[in-house]
Design an enzyme around this catalytic site. Structure first.
Site, PDB file in Angstrom:
ATOM      1  N   ASP A  16     -10.796  -6.180 -11.409  1.00  0.00           N
ATOM      2  CA  ASP A  16      -9.449  -5.394 -11.497  1.00  0.00           C
ATOM      3  C   ASP A  16      -9.234  -4.511 -12.588  1.00  0.00           C
ATOM      4  O   ASP A  16     -10.188  -4.512 -13.624  1.00  0.00           O
ATOM      5  CB  ASP A  16      -8.150  -6.296 -11.343  1.00  0.00           C
ATOM      6  CG  ASP A  16      -6.847  -5.687 -11.393  1.00  0.00           C
ATOM      7  OD1 ASP A  16      -6.538  -4.680 -10.786  1.00  0.00           O
ATOM      8  OD2 ASP A  16      -5.898  -6.152 -12.300  1.00  0.00           O
ATOM      9  N   SER A  17      -8.324  -3.890 -12.938  1.00  0.00           N
ATOM     10  CA  SER A  17      -7.961  -3.062 -14.196  1.00  0.00           C
ATOM     11  C   SER A  17      -7.896  -3.895 -15.458  1.00  0.00           C
ATOM     12  O   SER A  17      -8.003  -3.493 -16.407  1.00  0.00           O
ATOM     13  CB  SER A  17      -6.985  -1.957 -13.970  1.00  0.00           C
ATOM     14  OG  SER A  17      -5.918  -2.598 -13.694  1.00  0.00           O
ATOM     15  N   GLY A  49      -3.516   2.947 -11.654  1.00  0.00           N
ATOM     16  CA  GLY A  49      -2.469   3.405 -10.602  1.00  0.00           C
ATOM     17  C   GLY A  49      -2.285   4.784 -10.606  1.00  0.00           C
ATOM     18  O   GLY A  49      -1.872   5.479  -9.848  1.00  0.00           O
ATOM     19  N   CYS A  79      -7.729  -5.578  -6.753  1.00  0.00           N
ATOM     20  CA  CYS A  79      -7.043  -4.623  -7.350  1.00  0.00           C
ATOM     21  C   CYS A  79      -6.614  -3.827  -5.983  1.00  0.00           C
ATOM     22  O   CYS A  79      -7.406  -3.210  -5.241  1.00  0.00           O
ATOM     23  CB  CYS A  79      -7.929  -3.596  -8.053  1.00  0.00           C
ATOM     24  SG  CYS A  79      -7.187  -2.170  -8.481  1.00  0.00           S
ATOM     25  N   THR A  81      -5.132  -1.041  -5.906  1.00  0.00           N
ATOM     26  CA  THR A  81      -5.368   0.565  -6.104  1.00  0.00           C
ATOM     27  C   THR A  81      -6.692   1.010  -5.690  1.00  0.00           C
ATOM     28  O   THR A  81      -6.874   2.025  -4.925  1.00  0.00           O
ATOM     29  CB  THR A  81      -5.228   0.951  -7.652  1.00  0.00           C
ATOM     30  OG1 THR A  81      -3.778   0.468  -7.947  1.00  0.00           O
ATOM     31  CG2 THR A  81      -5.441   2.350  -7.706  1.00  0.00           C
ATOM     32  N   GLU A 152       1.349  -5.890 -18.990  1.00  0.00           N
ATOM     33  CA  GLU A 152       0.110  -6.117 -19.860  1.00  0.00           C
ATOM     34  C   GLU A 152       0.609  -6.239 -21.207  1.00  0.00           C
ATOM     35  O   GLU A 152      -0.063  -6.660 -22.223  1.00  0.00           O
ATOM     36  CB  GLU A 152      -0.763  -4.745 -19.692  1.00  0.00           C
ATOM     37  CG  GLU A 152      -1.598  -4.813 -18.650  1.00  0.00           C
ATOM     38  CD  GLU A 152      -2.850  -5.760 -18.166  1.00  0.00           C
ATOM     39  OE1 GLU A 152      -3.371  -6.071 -19.545  1.00  0.00           O
ATOM     40  OE2 GLU A 152      -3.524  -5.982 -17.260  1.00  0.00           O
ATOM     41  N   CYS A 181       0.485  -4.640  -5.850  1.00  0.00           N
ATOM     42  CA  CYS A 181      -0.093  -4.763  -6.785  1.00  0.00           C
ATOM     43  C   CYS A 181      -0.655  -5.979  -7.571  1.00  0.00           C
ATOM     44  O   CYS A 181       0.440  -6.818  -7.447  1.00  0.00           O
ATOM     45  CB  CYS A 181       0.407  -3.611  -8.039  1.00  0.00           C
ATOM     46  SG  CYS A 181      -0.359  -3.826  -9.658  1.00  0.00           S
ATOM     47  N   THR A 182      -1.812  -6.365  -7.745  1.00  0.00           N
ATOM     48  CA  THR A 182      -2.068  -7.691  -8.213  1.00  0.00           C
ATOM     49  C   THR A 182      -1.450  -8.185  -9.390  1.00  0.00           C
ATOM     50  O   THR A 182      -1.653  -9.452  -9.908  1.00  0.00           O
ATOM     51  CB  THR A 182      -3.658  -8.083  -8.149  1.00  0.00           C
ATOM     52  OG1 THR A 182      -4.227  -7.086  -9.029  1.00  0.00           O
ATOM     53  CG2 THR A 182      -4.333  -7.999  -6.749  1.00  0.00           C
ATOM     54  N   HIS A 183      -1.190  -7.181 -10.245  1.00  0.00           N
ATOM     55  CA  HIS A 183      -0.202  -7.550 -11.390  1.00  0.00           C
ATOM     56  C   HIS A 183       1.213  -8.072 -11.271  1.00  0.00           C
ATOM     57  O   HIS A 183       1.562  -8.997 -11.812  1.00  0.00           O
ATOM     58  CB  HIS A 183      -0.061  -6.308 -12.189  1.00  0.00           C
ATOM     59  CG  HIS A 183      -1.138  -6.032 -13.045  1.00  0.00           C
ATOM     60  ND1 HIS A 183      -2.303  -5.385 -12.668  1.00  0.00           N
ATOM     61  CD2 HIS A 183      -1.364  -6.096 -14.325  1.00  0.00           C
ATOM     62  CE1 HIS A 183      -2.954  -5.126 -13.873  1.00  0.00           C
ATOM     63  NE2 HIS A 183      -2.420  -5.534 -14.820  1.00  0.00           N
TER      64      HIS A 183
HETATM   65  N1  DGL Z   1      -3.579  -4.484 -10.543  1.00  0.00           N
HETATM   66  C1  DGL Z   1      -3.984  -3.267  -9.835  1.00  0.00           C
HETATM   67  C2  DGL Z   1      -3.360  -2.975  -8.415  1.00  0.00           C
HETATM   68  O1  DGL Z   1      -3.423  -3.988  -7.928  1.00  0.00           O
HETATM   69  C3  DGL Z   1      -4.063  -2.062 -10.856  1.00  0.00           C
HETATM   70  C4  DGL Z   1      -3.041  -1.667 -11.718  1.00  0.00           C
HETATM   71  C5  DGL Z   1      -3.231  -0.637 -12.489  1.00  0.00           C
HETATM   72  O2  DGL Z   1      -4.009  -0.648 -13.135  1.00  0.00           O
HETATM   73  O3  DGL Z   1      -2.564   0.449 -12.424  1.00  0.00           O
HETATM   74  O4  DGL Z   1      -3.287  -1.987  -8.006  1.00  0.00           O
END
Ligand code: DGL
Length: 248
Positions: A16-17, A49, A79, A81, A152, A181-183
């Site tokens: 992921d990012s 993103g 991720c 994205t 973050e 989004c996984t965040h």
């Molecule tokens: N966690 C990621 C996702 O699921 C990326 C979020 C990001 O870096 O913008 O999209």
């Protein structure tokens, strides 16, 4: 659900990012504790993103190369994205099995009794319209770009206000909200506070399925590590977890 069947020993690579994909790692460790997991978070290039497709493809390839060097048997794109923008490209370029985070959720949404669906995700995911184009139900897609920097810990906006601003208009319209989004599972409590208990939240990680057994180790790498990141990782996976910085 997606099922991968193969050998007894499975080394699962995820990327992921940043810390978002740890929500996927956590769900998999809980459900499949026997597997080996190798995680990479590209914190140096976060957020993904707001990046264009070409840049996402380039970074995703680099992330996969790193995981291939660690001898993984399977790659999970943790991720949304990258899953929404690069999956076909990555599958064309690599012979290793690759599972994206979005397809299993789309399957769940199509096969179950959800009528009106909300999706919150990054700009790049929403612009791909992957949910709207693959679900034959009412789908409201909302880009929520302020959330990843907040999660973050690198933005000073007010989290609750930002969530309200993004989601208030959806409250009377949807019966389920996809955390696209996984965040976002990391702020599900705050999201619930705004939406109330009648709207179900879907964590995409819950719909990924691996059918394998291994010996159960976890390695976590990031392209940029500082104290804030280490604290974030410990909050998600517990105090004993160790992270390594790699030269990227
Ligand atoms: N966690 C990621 C996702 O699921 C990326 C979020 C990001 O870096 O913008 O999209």
């Amino acid at each position: 659900m997606y099922t991968i069947r193969g050998s007894e020993m499975m080394r699962v690579g995820l990327f992921d990012s940043g810390i978002g994909g740890l929500t996927v790692l956590k769900s998999l460790i809980k459900r499949y504790p026997e597997n080996d997991y190798i995680y990479f978070g590209d914190t140096l290039n976060l957020p993904y993103g707001s990046k264009n497709k070409e840049e996402l493809k380039r970074l995703a390839k680099k992330n996969i190369e790193f995981l291939l060097d660690k001898n993984v048997d399977l790659i999970i794109i943790a991720c949304g994205t990258v899953s929404s923008n690069c999956l076909d490209y990555l599958k064309e370029n690599y012979s290793i099995p690759i599972i994206d985070i979005i397809s299993p959720t789309i399957k769940e949404l199509n096969n179950n009794e959800y009528n009106s669906i909300g999706v919150m995700a990054t700009e790049a995911t929403i612009n791909s319209h992957i949910f709207k184009n693959n679900i034959n139900k009412t789908v409201y897609e909302i880009a929520t770009p302020k959330l990843v920097p907040l999660i973050e810990g690198v933005s000073t906006d007010n989290l609750n206000e930002v969530i309200r601003e993004y989601l208030e208009d959806l409250i009377d319209k949807i019966d389920v909200l996809v955390l696209g989004c996984t965040h976002y599972p990391l702020i599900s409590l705050e999201i619930k506070k705004v939406l109330g208990n009648d709207i179900k939240l879907l964590n995409m990680a819950d719909y990924i399925c691996i059918d394998n057994n291994g010996k159960g180790t976890v390695e976590i790498y990031f392209s940029k590590v500082d104290e804030l990141l280490i604290n974030n990782v410990k909050k998600i996976l517990g105090n004993t977890i160790k992270v390594k910085e790699i030269e990227y």
